[in-house]
Design an enzyme around this catalytic site. Sequence first.
Site, PDB file in Angstrom:
ATOM      1  N   PRO A 141       3.430  -3.710  -9.019  1.00 54.54           N
ATOM      2  CA  PRO A 141       1.975  -3.492  -8.896  1.00 54.54           C
ATOM      3  C   PRO A 141       1.150  -4.771  -8.829  1.00 54.54           C
ATOM      4  O   PRO A 141       0.372  -5.084  -9.730  1.00 54.54           O
ATOM      5  CB  PRO A 141       1.665  -2.669 -10.145  1.00 54.54           C
ATOM      6  CG  PRO A 141       2.666  -3.134 -11.153  1.00 54.54           C
ATOM      7  CD  PRO A 141       3.920  -3.396 -10.359  1.00 54.54           C
ATOM      8  N   CYS A 142       1.272  -5.492  -7.726  1.00 62.57           N
ATOM      9  CA  CYS A 142       0.517  -6.730  -7.563  1.00 62.57           C
ATOM     10  C   CYS A 142      -0.989  -6.479  -7.537  1.00 62.57           C
ATOM     11  O   CYS A 142      -1.771  -7.382  -7.841  1.00 62.57           O
ATOM     12  CB  CYS A 142       0.964  -7.468  -6.302  1.00 62.57           C
ATOM     13  SG  CYS A 142       0.942  -6.480  -4.811  1.00 62.57           S
ATOM     14  N   HIS A 143      -1.412  -5.251  -7.227  1.00 70.31           N
ATOM     15  CA  HIS A 143      -2.844  -4.935  -7.224  1.00 70.31           C
ATOM     16  C   HIS A 143      -3.432  -5.004  -8.631  1.00 70.31           C
ATOM     17  O   HIS A 143      -4.644  -5.120  -8.786  1.00 70.31           O
ATOM     18  CB  HIS A 143      -3.089  -3.551  -6.608  1.00 70.31           C
ATOM     19  CG  HIS A 143      -2.479  -2.422  -7.356  1.00 70.31           C
ATOM     20  ND1 HIS A 143      -1.116  -2.158  -7.314  1.00 70.31           N
ATOM     21  CD2 HIS A 143      -3.024  -1.486  -8.166  1.00 70.31           C
ATOM     22  CE1 HIS A 143      -0.876  -1.100  -8.075  1.00 70.31           C
ATOM     23  NE2 HIS A 143      -2.011  -0.671  -8.599  1.00 70.31           N
TER      24      HIS A 143
END
Length: 187
Positions: A141-143
């Site tokens: 989950p880089c967001h």
Amino acid sequence: MSEATHHYCIFKTAGGYCGIAWNAAGITRFQLPTKTESSTEQLLLRRLSSGVSADPPAAVAATIESVKRYFAGETVDFSDVVVDLSNQDEFFREIYAAARRVGWGRTTTYGTLARELGRGPEAARDVGQAMAKNPVALIIPCHRVLAAGGKIGGFSAPGGSNSKLRMLELEGVNLGPPEPAQQSLGF
């Protein structure tokens, strides 16, 4: 790892068309939504030149269903999805493992992840580079990883930072200015 061992599938979600690629070891690529099936396929194949379209095996099909639920607004945890990061360097794999521990509706910063890995503040830039090169965005989950001060930072997916904001909003995270303490009387 041979390119010929990669398979992929394009599928529709409430957020648009996504793409997923896999090999015998796990999921190798994930493409965040675009508006059309062809643009998603084109973006996915740009990084997977010899992938072959195929029906997904059970584990990948289960991940696809989870992605559909995610973009429909349901709470989804991707931390147990098997990914193949064998073509990433060791430090990036460490960064990705740390990012996977950031749960639904939570955020962290590049600097915080660097510190969690026992690195100095200069490693925040490395964390940012790893997030920009994340081959399986959403699953890792880089967001949820923000710039210093809770600023949105960059996002290399279609739609850029606006896509990152929409994904965070799906999870109940609001990065907008706080509501005013006093309300207007409206006249």
